[in-house]
Structures are given as C-alpha cells and as structure tokens.
Design a protein around this motif. Structure first.
Motif, PDB file in Angstrom:
ATOM      1  N   SER A  46     -12.368   4.344  22.715  1.00  0.00           N
ATOM      2  CA  SER A  46     -12.346   5.729  23.172  1.00  0.00           C
ATOM      3  C   SER A  46     -12.465   5.812  24.691  1.00  0.00           C
ATOM      4  O   SER A  46     -13.070   4.951  25.332  1.00  0.00           O
ATOM      5  N   ALA A  47     -11.886   6.841  25.252  1.00  0.00           N
ATOM      6  CA  ALA A  47     -12.025   7.089  26.683  1.00  0.00           C
ATOM      7  C   ALA A  47     -13.479   7.401  26.997  1.00  0.00           C
ATOM      8  O   ALA A  47     -14.202   7.997  26.180  1.00  0.00           O
ATOM      9  N   GLU A  48     -13.920   7.002  28.179  1.00  0.00           N
ATOM     10  CA  GLU A  48     -15.319   7.211  28.568  1.00  0.00           C
ATOM     11  C   GLU A  48     -15.699   8.685  28.533  1.00  0.00           C
ATOM     12  O   GLU A  48     -16.815   9.044  28.158  1.00  0.00           O
ATOM     13  N   TYR A 124      -1.933   2.248  30.221  1.00  0.00           N
ATOM     14  CA  TYR A 124      -0.897   3.175  29.765  1.00  0.00           C
ATOM     15  C   TYR A 124      -1.403   4.579  29.484  1.00  0.00           C
ATOM     16  O   TYR A 124      -0.622   5.524  29.387  1.00  0.00           O
ATOM     17  N   ARG A 125      -2.711   4.730  29.287  1.00  0.00           N
ATOM     18  CA  ARG A 125      -3.235   5.954  28.680  1.00  0.00           C
ATOM     19  C   ARG A 125      -3.009   7.218  29.501  1.00  0.00           C
ATOM     20  O   ARG A 125      -3.003   8.317  28.943  1.00  0.00           O
ATOM     21  N   ARG A 126      -2.810   7.088  30.802  1.00  0.00           N
ATOM     22  CA  ARG A 126      -2.565   8.265  31.634  1.00  0.00           C
ATOM     23  C   ARG A 126      -1.112   8.730  31.580  1.00  0.00           C
ATOM     24  O   ARG A 126      -0.777   9.795  32.078  1.00  0.00           O
ATOM     25  N   GLU A 184      -2.613  10.093  26.411  1.00  0.00           N
ATOM     26  CA  GLU A 184      -2.382  11.424  26.977  1.00  0.00           C
ATOM     27  C   GLU A 184      -3.001  12.502  26.095  1.00  0.00           C
ATOM     28  O   GLU A 184      -3.630  13.441  26.590  1.00  0.00           O
ATOM     29  N   LEU A 185      -2.791  12.373  24.778  1.00  0.00           N
ATOM     30  CA  LEU A 185      -3.346  13.372  23.856  1.00  0.00           C
ATOM     31  C   LEU A 185      -4.868  13.355  23.895  1.00  0.00           C
ATOM     32  O   LEU A 185      -5.508  14.418  23.871  1.00  0.00           O
ATOM     33  N   GLU A 186      -5.450  12.177  23.995  1.00  0.00           N
ATOM     34  CA  GLU A 186      -6.909  12.088  24.058  1.00  0.00           C
ATOM     35  C   GLU A 186      -7.447  12.850  25.275  1.00  0.00           C
ATOM     36  O   GLU A 186      -8.419  13.607  25.157  1.00  0.00           O
ATOM     37  N   GLN A 187      -6.805  12.672  26.428  1.00  0.00           N
ATOM     38  CA  GLN A 187      -7.235  13.393  27.624  1.00  0.00           C
ATOM     39  C   GLN A 187      -7.144  14.905  27.427  1.00  0.00           C
ATOM     40  O   GLN A 187      -8.069  15.647  27.776  1.00  0.00           O
ATOM     41  N   LEU A 188      -6.031  15.344  26.871  1.00  0.00           N
ATOM     42  CA  LEU A 188      -5.821  16.783  26.676  1.00  0.00           C
ATOM     43  C   LEU A 188      -6.802  17.360  25.666  1.00  0.00           C
ATOM     44  O   LEU A 188      -7.311  18.483  25.840  1.00  0.00           O
ATOM     45  N   LEU A 189      -7.077  16.607  24.609  1.00  0.00           N
ATOM     46  CA  LEU A 189      -8.022  17.079  23.591  1.00  0.00           C
ATOM     47  C   LEU A 189      -9.434  17.204  24.160  1.00  0.00           C
ATOM     48  O   LEU A 189     -10.169  18.155  23.845  1.00  0.00           O
ATOM     49  N   ILE A 190      -9.820  16.247  24.994  1.00  0.00           N
ATOM     50  CA  ILE A 190     -11.157  16.290  25.604  1.00  0.00           C
ATOM     51  C   ILE A 190     -11.288  17.521  26.492  1.00  0.00           C
ATOM     52  O   ILE A 190     -12.300  18.242  26.439  1.00  0.00           O
ATOM     53  N   VAL A 191     -10.268  17.781  27.301  1.00  0.00           N
ATOM     54  CA  VAL A 191     -10.291  18.964  28.173  1.00  0.00           C
ATOM     55  C   VAL A 191     -10.340  20.234  27.335  1.00  0.00           C
ATOM     56  O   VAL A 191     -11.102  21.176  27.636  1.00  0.00           O
ATOM     57  N   GLN A 192      -9.550  20.283  26.274  1.00  0.00           N
ATOM     58  CA  GLN A 192      -9.520  21.451  25.396  1.00  0.00           C
ATOM     59  C   GLN A 192     -10.879  21.672  24.733  1.00  0.00           C
ATOM     60  O   GLN A 192     -11.368  22.805  24.633  1.00  0.00           O
TER      61      GLN A 192
END
Length: 370
Positions: A46-48, A124-126, A184-192
């Motif tokens: 998972s992302a930090e 790659y995650r970004r 990318e989706l993980e980043q967006l979901l965290i922000v959401q």
C-alpha cells in the motif's frame, strides 16, 4: 546444423545476460530465511499515504483496488479487454521473472535489487513516464512504453528486451499498465476518502473513467516537429551552440554540456523525490534516445517528472531553433568517445566560451528522423 545450434546458444546467452538481477534476488530470498523455501504469494504494498486514513477508510480503499485491479496472481487492467485476462496473467508471470526484482511487486521501484541501482528503477504508480512522444504532462502512448522495454534505457540498469518474444513484450506491457493504473487509482481514492470521508460508487466510477480517458487521449496526442529537419552542417551546429548559450541551457547542463554532476550544478528533485542532475550531453548515453527526433521531443516537450521544462513555446517564432539545438546536442553526444579532453573544473563562469563545435557526428539516416 552446427551453425543453427550455435545461434540458439547465442540467443540463450544473451537472454541470460538480461537476468542478472533475478539471480541477485534469488540469492537474497534464499539467504533471508531458512534455506530456499517456496515464497509466499506476493501481495501489493500500500502507498504510505493510505496509512494516514482511519482503518475503515483504509479497508474501503483496499476493497475498491481489489475490485478494479485484482491481485498479483489474478490481475485486472482498468479499461482493458476482459477477454484478454490470460494475456494479462502471462504478463504478470513475465514481470515476476524479469522485472519484479527491480520494480517491485507493486511497481513502486522497490524491488530486492533496487537499493543497489543508480538511478533507481522507475516507480510506475504515479503514472509518470519520462521518455514519451506526447507533450509534457500527458500520458505516454503504448508505443512509447513498448519502445522503452525493447530498447532499454542506455546508461541505466534497464536492459534491452528486444530478444523477448513479441507476445511476451505485449503481455508484460499490459501488466505494467495494470500496475500503473492501480497506483493512480490508489492515489485518487485516498484523496477522495480524505475529502469526503466516504467512497461512493458514483465517485469511484468517475475516478476510474478519468484514468481511462487520460490514457486514451495520449494515442492522438503526438508531438510532431514544427518544421522538417534541415541537413546537419557546421552552420546548424554553430547556430545551436549560440542558442544553448543565449537560452542559458548551461545553467543546468554546464558550459561544456557535461551536465550537473560534472559541474556541481543542483537543479532540484524529480517527481519521485530524488536529486535529478541534468544530463551529461557528451557521454553518448542520452537516456531518451539518440535519434534526432528523440532529442527534438526532449527539447520541445521537456521530460516528465524532472526539472527539464518544455521549450516549445519559447521557439514559436523560430521553428528551426529546436532543430539547431538538436544538432548541437548530437555534436556533443559522443565527444568523450572521440577522445575530446575536458578541463578538470567545476561549472564554467558565465562568460566562458562555449564547447568546441563539431558536426562530424551525423545522425543515422536509419533512425526516426521526420
């Protein structure tokens, strides 16, 4: 018959040379436990930033990621063809054998060998890739990523996989995209989740569609030169050298083009938080490719995720200027290999003369010149 056997042995040897890091990873795994035992099934990391959410929201994000992106053993590609699930699984297998040791299970660039490599493997995650045929800030085309896998990245630990079967190249590219879209989706979901405190189905669907749309738009968003490349001459190289000085490219690349490391020039960090010195243009190891069109695009569009900006707008009224700069870079690109001697000094003074101008390093006519 003997020639055929020798050819087969050569191909096998070349393929093995592309797998040294797999050996490092195997040794590391065997040494970490009680002998060589079957490893546990790989799990995405998972992302930090996810750990900053409350447990309920962490669980909600993980649920959505599994729904849309699957697991390492049962992956899904956002926006992919559901009928191609077997190809994606094949890509996951190729990735585990050849790529995971450097790029990590999650595509975070934190594989077992990563700590020993400079520059570090790509995260790659970004969804950020440096060497593309699209404008700065845009997603790369599929062809861009495939070219990087086939060519490798000269001057780094990323080898060429041109001997890999075409179906494996296409399959592993699908899996790299699956890892990228997941990140990318993980980043967006965290922000959401941070903003709304929930993840509604409607909101998640919109986030997923935004990823699909941005990657699809890259297909028709190719950077084409504003003019046809002129013949490379001493005059075009000299004109490029003058532009190099006038536009103060030396502030990053140094007066002699040897880059930030040689000149002690700090230009800041890249998108992954690491120091990113400007390229040594004299080394003959231009990471984004040494073809004239490759260099043109690096100058015109910049390099994603790095301090290298786009100069397209700076030369709107001088369409030939980018080609002249391209010729100057080409003239510098193999100076070391030609035996040009450089002074053992740090960054040159502002009034120092430009590097010696030569045009004997002509572009290969077989390369992708427009």
């Amino acid at each position: 018959m003997r020639k055929v056997q020798m050819r087969q042995m050569t191909i096998k040897n070349r393929a093995w040379r592309c797998r040294p890091l797999a050996t490092i990873a195997l040794v590391a795994v065997c040494g970490a436990g009680n002998g060589c035992q079957r490893a546990a099934s790989p799990q995405f990391v998972s992302a930090e930033a996810l750990s900053q959410l409350d447990p309920e929201m962490q669980s909600a994000v993980q649920k959505e990621l599994t729904k849309w992106c699957g697991t390492p053993s049962d992956p899904k590609l956002i926006g992919g063809d559901p009928k191609e699930v077997e190809r994606l699984k094949r890509g996951a297998d190729v990735y585990r054998r050849y790529c995971q040791q450097c790029h990590g299970v999650s595509g975070d660039g934190e594989g077992l060998a990563a700590a020993y490599l400079t520059p570090r493997p790509r995260d790659y995650r970004r969804g950020i890739f440096k060497f593309t045929s699209t404008p700065y800030g845009a997603k790369p085309r599929r062809e861009d990523l495939l070219r990087t896998i086939e060519r490798g990245v000269v001057g780094t630990s990323m080898p060429s996989f041109r001997l890999m079967p075409k179906r494996d190249l296409e399959a592993v590219l699908d899996y790299v995209l699956a890892l990228t879209h997941r990140g990318e989706l993980e980043q967006l979901l965290i922000v959401q989740a941070e903003a709304d405190g929930e993840l509604s189905n409607e909101a998640v669907d919109e986030l997923v569609q935004s990823i699909v749309d941005r990657w699809k738009s890259a297909h028709d968003n190719v950077v084409e030169p504003a003019s046809k490349m002129p013949v490379m001459t001493t005059e075009t190289v000299a004109a490029g050298a003058k532009i190099f000085q006038k536009r103060e490219c030396f502030k990053c690349h140094g007066r002699d083009g040897r880059g930030g490391l040689a000149g002690g020039i700090e230009v800041g960090n890249d998108a992954w938080g690491r120091k990113d010195p400007a390229a040594d243009l004299t080394s003959g190891m231009l990471h984004g490719g040494q073809a004239p069109l490759d260099i043109y695009r690096r100058i015109s569009s910049g390099i994603n995720g790095t301090p290298m900006p786009a100069f397209k707008d700076s030369f709107t009224n001088e369409p030939e200027a980018i080609w002249q700069l391209t010729h100057y870079v080409l003239s510098l690109a193999n100076q070391r290999r030609r035996g040009v001697q450089f002074p053992k000094t740090v960054a040159a003074a502002p009034d120092a003369p430009p590097a010696e101008v030569k045009s004997d390093s002509q572009p290969d006519p077989a390369e992708n010149t427009p």
